[in-house]
Design a protein around this motif. Structure first.
Motif, PDB file in Angstrom:
ATOM      1  N   VAL A  60       0.863  -1.182   0.000  1.00 23.48           N
ATOM      2  CA  VAL A  60       0.000   0.000   0.000  1.00 23.48           C
ATOM      3  C   VAL A  60       0.899   1.233   0.000  1.00 23.48           C
ATOM      4  O   VAL A  60       1.758   1.380   0.867  1.00 23.48           O
ATOM      5  CB  VAL A  60      -0.933   0.024   1.221  1.00 23.48           C
ATOM      6  CG1 VAL A  60      -1.714   1.326   1.263  1.00 23.48           C
ATOM      7  CG2 VAL A  60      -1.889  -1.168   1.179  1.00 23.48           C
ATOM      8  N   ASN A  61       0.693   2.109  -0.995  1.00 26.77           N
ATOM      9  CA  ASN A  61       1.499   3.308  -1.153  1.00 26.77           C
ATOM     10  C   ASN A  61       0.566   4.502  -1.313  1.00 26.77           C
ATOM     11  O   ASN A  61      -0.027   4.691  -2.375  1.00 26.77           O
ATOM     12  CB  ASN A  61       2.431   3.177  -2.365  1.00 26.77           C
ATOM     13  CG  ASN A  61       3.406   4.328  -2.479  1.00 26.77           C
ATOM     14  OD1 ASN A  61       3.373   5.268  -1.684  1.00 26.77           O
ATOM     15  ND2 ASN A  61       4.277   4.276  -3.476  1.00 26.77           N
ATOM     16  N   LEU A  62       0.406   5.297  -0.262  1.00 33.06           N
ATOM     17  CA  LEU A  62      -0.493   6.440  -0.267  1.00 33.06           C
ATOM     18  C   LEU A  62       0.324   7.722  -0.185  1.00 33.06           C
ATOM     19  O   LEU A  62       0.812   8.098   0.880  1.00 33.06           O
ATOM     20  CB  LEU A  62      -1.467   6.352   0.913  1.00 33.06           C
ATOM     21  CG  LEU A  62      -2.332   5.088   0.990  1.00 33.06           C
ATOM     22  CD1 LEU A  62      -3.218   5.134   2.235  1.00 33.06           C
ATOM     23  CD2 LEU A  62      -3.166   4.910  -0.260  1.00 33.06           C
ATOM     24  N   ASP A  83       4.310  -4.182   2.129  1.00 35.80           N
ATOM     25  CA  ASP A  83       4.893  -2.975   2.701  1.00 35.80           C
ATOM     26  C   ASP A  83       3.870  -1.841   2.682  1.00 35.80           C
ATOM     27  O   ASP A  83       2.939  -1.835   1.870  1.00 35.80           O
ATOM     28  CB  ASP A  83       6.136  -2.556   1.916  1.00 35.80           C
ATOM     29  CG  ASP A  83       7.259  -3.579   2.011  1.00 35.80           C
ATOM     30  OD1 ASP A  83       7.262  -4.377   2.967  1.00 35.80           O
ATOM     31  OD2 ASP A  83       8.124  -3.584   1.110  1.00 35.80           O
ATOM     32  N   PHE A  84       4.072  -0.863   3.564  1.00 30.11           N
ATOM     33  CA  PHE A  84       3.146   0.264   3.676  1.00 30.11           C
ATOM     34  C   PHE A  84       3.927   1.562   3.723  1.00 30.11           C
ATOM     35  O   PHE A  84       4.857   1.716   4.515  1.00 30.11           O
ATOM     36  CB  PHE A  84       2.294   0.123   4.935  1.00 30.11           C
ATOM     37  CG  PHE A  84       1.346   1.268   5.174  1.00 30.11           C
ATOM     38  CD1 PHE A  84       0.322   1.518   4.283  1.00 30.11           C
ATOM     39  CD2 PHE A  84       1.479   2.074   6.288  1.00 30.11           C
ATOM     40  CE1 PHE A  84      -0.562   2.559   4.505  1.00 30.11           C
ATOM     41  CE2 PHE A  84       0.610   3.121   6.526  1.00 30.11           C
ATOM     42  CZ  PHE A  84      -0.426   3.369   5.624  1.00 30.11           C
ATOM     43  N   SER A  85       3.563   2.511   2.873  1.00 32.34           N
ATOM     44  CA  SER A  85       4.152   3.851   2.922  1.00 32.34           C
ATOM     45  C   SER A  85       3.033   4.871   2.786  1.00 32.34           C
ATOM     46  O   SER A  85       2.083   4.673   2.020  1.00 32.34           O
ATOM     47  CB  SER A  85       5.200   4.045   1.822  1.00 32.34           C
ATOM     48  OG  SER A  85       4.627   3.866   0.541  1.00 32.34           O
ATOM     49  N   ALA A  86       3.145   5.967   3.549  1.00 23.66           N
ATOM     50  CA  ALA A  86       2.080   6.967   3.554  1.00 23.66           C
ATOM     51  C   ALA A  86       2.623   8.316   3.963  1.00 23.66           C
ATOM     52  O   ALA A  86       3.517   8.422   4.800  1.00 23.66           O
ATOM     53  CB  ALA A  86       0.954   6.547   4.493  1.00 23.66           C
ATOM     54  N   SER A  87       2.063   9.357   3.353  1.00 28.68           N
ATOM     55  CA  SER A  87       2.305  10.742   3.753  1.00 28.68           C
ATOM     56  C   SER A  87       1.108  11.541   3.270  1.00 28.68           C
ATOM     57  O   SER A  87       0.212  11.012   2.625  1.00 28.68           O
ATOM     58  CB  SER A  87       3.609  11.284   3.133  1.00 28.68           C
ATOM     59  OG  SER A  87       3.495  11.333   1.722  1.00 28.68           O
ATOM     60  N   ASN A 103       7.052   2.981   5.957  1.00 29.27           N
ATOM     61  CA  ASN A 103       7.642   4.322   5.940  1.00 29.27           C
ATOM     62  C   ASN A 103       6.481   5.299   6.042  1.00 29.27           C
ATOM     63  O   ASN A 103       5.696   5.431   5.102  1.00 29.27           O
ATOM     64  CB  ASN A 103       8.459   4.544   4.665  1.00 29.27           C
ATOM     65  CG  ASN A 103       9.288   5.817   4.733  1.00 29.27           C
ATOM     66  OD1 ASN A 103       8.832   6.838   5.232  1.00 29.27           O
ATOM     67  ND2 ASN A 103      10.507   5.756   4.226  1.00 29.27           N
ATOM     68  N   ILE A 104       6.352   5.976   7.178  1.00 25.46           N
ATOM     69  CA  ILE A 104       5.130   6.723   7.477  1.00 25.46           C
ATOM     70  C   ILE A 104       5.471   8.149   7.895  1.00 25.46           C
ATOM     71  O   ILE A 104       6.331   8.378   8.744  1.00 25.46           O
ATOM     72  CB  ILE A 104       4.333   6.031   8.597  1.00 25.46           C
ATOM     73  CG1 ILE A 104       3.944   4.612   8.174  1.00 25.46           C
ATOM     74  CG2 ILE A 104       3.094   6.835   8.944  1.00 25.46           C
ATOM     75  CD1 ILE A 104       3.418   3.764   9.310  1.00 25.46           C
ATOM     76  N   LYS A 105       4.734   9.107   7.299  1.00 25.53           N
ATOM     77  CA  LYS A 105       4.897  10.520   7.627  1.00 25.53           C
ATOM     78  C   LYS A 105       3.544  11.211   7.482  1.00 25.53           C
ATOM     79  O   LYS A 105       2.766  10.877   6.590  1.00 25.53           O
ATOM     80  CB  LYS A 105       5.934  11.168   6.705  1.00 25.53           C
ATOM     81  CG  LYS A 105       6.236  12.621   7.018  1.00 25.53           C
ATOM     82  CD  LYS A 105       7.279  13.187   6.055  1.00 25.53           C
ATOM     83  CE  LYS A 105       7.599  14.629   6.367  1.00 25.53           C
ATOM     84  NZ  LYS A 105       8.582  15.205   5.418  1.00 25.53           N
ATOM     85  N   ASP A 106       3.274  12.184   8.349  1.00 25.60           N
ATOM     86  CA  ASP A 106       2.054  13.002   8.251  1.00 25.60           C
ATOM     87  C   ASP A 106       0.791  12.159   8.179  1.00 25.60           C
ATOM     88  O   ASP A 106      -0.127  12.449   7.415  1.00 25.60           O
ATOM     89  CB  ASP A 106       2.127  13.922   7.020  1.00 25.60           C
ATOM     90  CG  ASP A 106       3.320  14.854   7.062  1.00 25.60           C
ATOM     91  OD1 ASP A 106       3.753  15.201   8.171  1.00 25.60           O
ATOM     92  OD2 ASP A 106       3.835  15.218   5.988  1.00 25.60           O
ATOM     93  N   VAL A 120      10.307   3.009   9.359  1.00 25.97           N
ATOM     94  CA  VAL A 120      10.869   4.354   9.323  1.00 25.97           C
ATOM     95  C   VAL A 120       9.702   5.308   9.562  1.00 25.97           C
ATOM     96  O   VAL A 120       8.769   5.379   8.761  1.00 25.97           O
ATOM     97  CB  VAL A 120      11.548   4.647   7.966  1.00 25.97           C
ATOM     98  CG1 VAL A 120      12.046   6.085   7.920  1.00 25.97           C
ATOM     99  CG2 VAL A 120      12.703   3.680   7.743  1.00 25.97           C
ATOM    100  N   LEU A 121       9.768   6.046  10.686  1.00 24.74           N
ATOM    101  CA  LEU A 121       8.670   6.932  11.072  1.00 24.74           C
ATOM    102  C   LEU A 121       9.206   8.355  11.211  1.00 24.74           C
ATOM    103  O   LEU A 121       9.418   8.850  12.325  1.00 24.74           O
ATOM    104  CB  LEU A 121       8.041   6.464  12.389  1.00 24.74           C
ATOM    105  CG  LEU A 121       7.635   4.981  12.476  1.00 24.74           C
ATOM    106  CD1 LEU A 121       7.074   4.662  13.848  1.00 24.74           C
ATOM    107  CD2 LEU A 121       6.642   4.627  11.381  1.00 24.74           C
ATOM    108  N   PRO A 122       9.422   9.055  10.086  1.00 22.16           N
ATOM    109  CA  PRO A 122       9.912  10.428  10.167  1.00 22.16           C
ATOM    110  C   PRO A 122       8.852  11.415  10.632  1.00 22.16           C
ATOM    111  O   PRO A 122       9.140  12.596  10.825  1.00 22.16           O
ATOM    112  CB  PRO A 122      10.354  10.727   8.733  1.00 22.16           C
ATOM    113  CG  PRO A 122       9.528   9.810   7.893  1.00 22.16           C
ATOM    114  CD  PRO A 122       9.306   8.577   8.705  1.00 22.16           C
ATOM    115  N   GLY A 123       7.643  10.958  10.810  1.00 22.51           N
ATOM    116  CA  GLY A 123       6.553  11.803  11.278  1.00 22.51           C
ATOM    117  C   GLY A 123       5.346  10.954  11.596  1.00 22.51           C
ATOM    118  O   GLY A 123       5.419   9.733  11.676  1.00 22.51           O
ATOM    119  N   GLY A 124       4.210  11.628  11.800  1.00 19.98           N
ATOM    120  CA  GLY A 124       2.974  10.932  12.092  1.00 19.98           C
ATOM    121  C   GLY A 124       2.546  11.091  13.538  1.00 19.98           C
ATOM    122  O   GLY A 124       3.343  11.450  14.411  1.00 19.98           O
TER     123      GLY A 124
END
Length: 208
Positions: A60-62, A83-87, A103-106, A120-124
């Motif tokens: 899932v890539n959002l 895998d999951f990535s979102a911002s 990999n999650i942000k915002d 990897v959680l640069p935000g959220g």
């Protein structure tokens, strides 16, 4: 049987792929099964998938827009078998389990989040417990409850925690000099994590 699955889970969407070009999908107490990966463009960027239970058999890539997952009124389960990535300032409702990396942000998670591999959680914003099965990197994230890293934890400038929240790590802790470490504690072991399962209900053949 497939029909029994439809009845028990109130299934209203079941397919090998998914694309939506409307404004909103509503399915409180209902279930969507998607047998492939999911990207932002497939849910029309800003559309909100207000469905209680989501099973996605792929990545899932959002990115871009504000498309969320799950039902705010009746959160259920979000299972991502990849895998999951979102911002992009989106919201995720329901107990979310990612069988791969993340990999999650915002992004705001309102219920517990489990990531089976590295994260990897640069935000959220994480309003419930977060469990990471692999190595964890955090930066500008906010944790309202507990963070559990089952391996190494790398801290960058500057994650924040509510007064009652703690980050527990089993491996090594890596951090910048002069950072406040009052919210971090070493753990000897953590409860074994359980991945989510995608129900095996193949599509029925259409009549000739």
């Amino acid at each position: 049987s497939f029909y029994q699955c439809m009845i028990e889970s109130q299934l209203f969407l079941h397919g090998s792929s998914f694309a939506f070009h409307g404004n909103r999908i509503n399915g409180s107490d209902a279930t969507i099964y998607i047998g492939d990966s999911l990207k932002t463009a497939q849910i029309n960027g800003g559309a909100l998938s207000s469905v209680s239970n989501l099973f996605i058999d792929g990545d899932v890539n959002l990115q871009g827009g504000s498309a969320g997952l799950g039902s705010a009124s009746k959160p259920g389960q979000v299972c991502i078998n990849g895998d999951f990535s979102a911002s992009g300032g989106r919201s995720i409702y329901g107990h979310t389990v990612v069988n791969g990396r993340a990999n999650i942000k915002d992004t705001t998670f309102y219920q517990p989040l489990t990531i089976m591999k590295d994260a990897v959680l640069p935000g959220g914003t994480y309003k419930d417990n977060v469990h990471i099965g692999g190595d964890t990197y955090i930066k500008d994230a906010y944790f309202e409850k507990a963070l559990f890293s089952h391996q190494d934890l790398t801290v960058d400038w500057t994650p924040s925690f509510s007064p009652s929240a703690l980050a527990t790590y089993v491996g090594e802790l890596y951090h910048p000099n002069n950072i406040d470490l009052s919210a971090y504690q070493k753990g000897s072991s953590l409860e074994k994590l359980t991945s989510c399962s995608i129900p095996s209900y193949p599509l029925l053949k259409t009549k000739p």
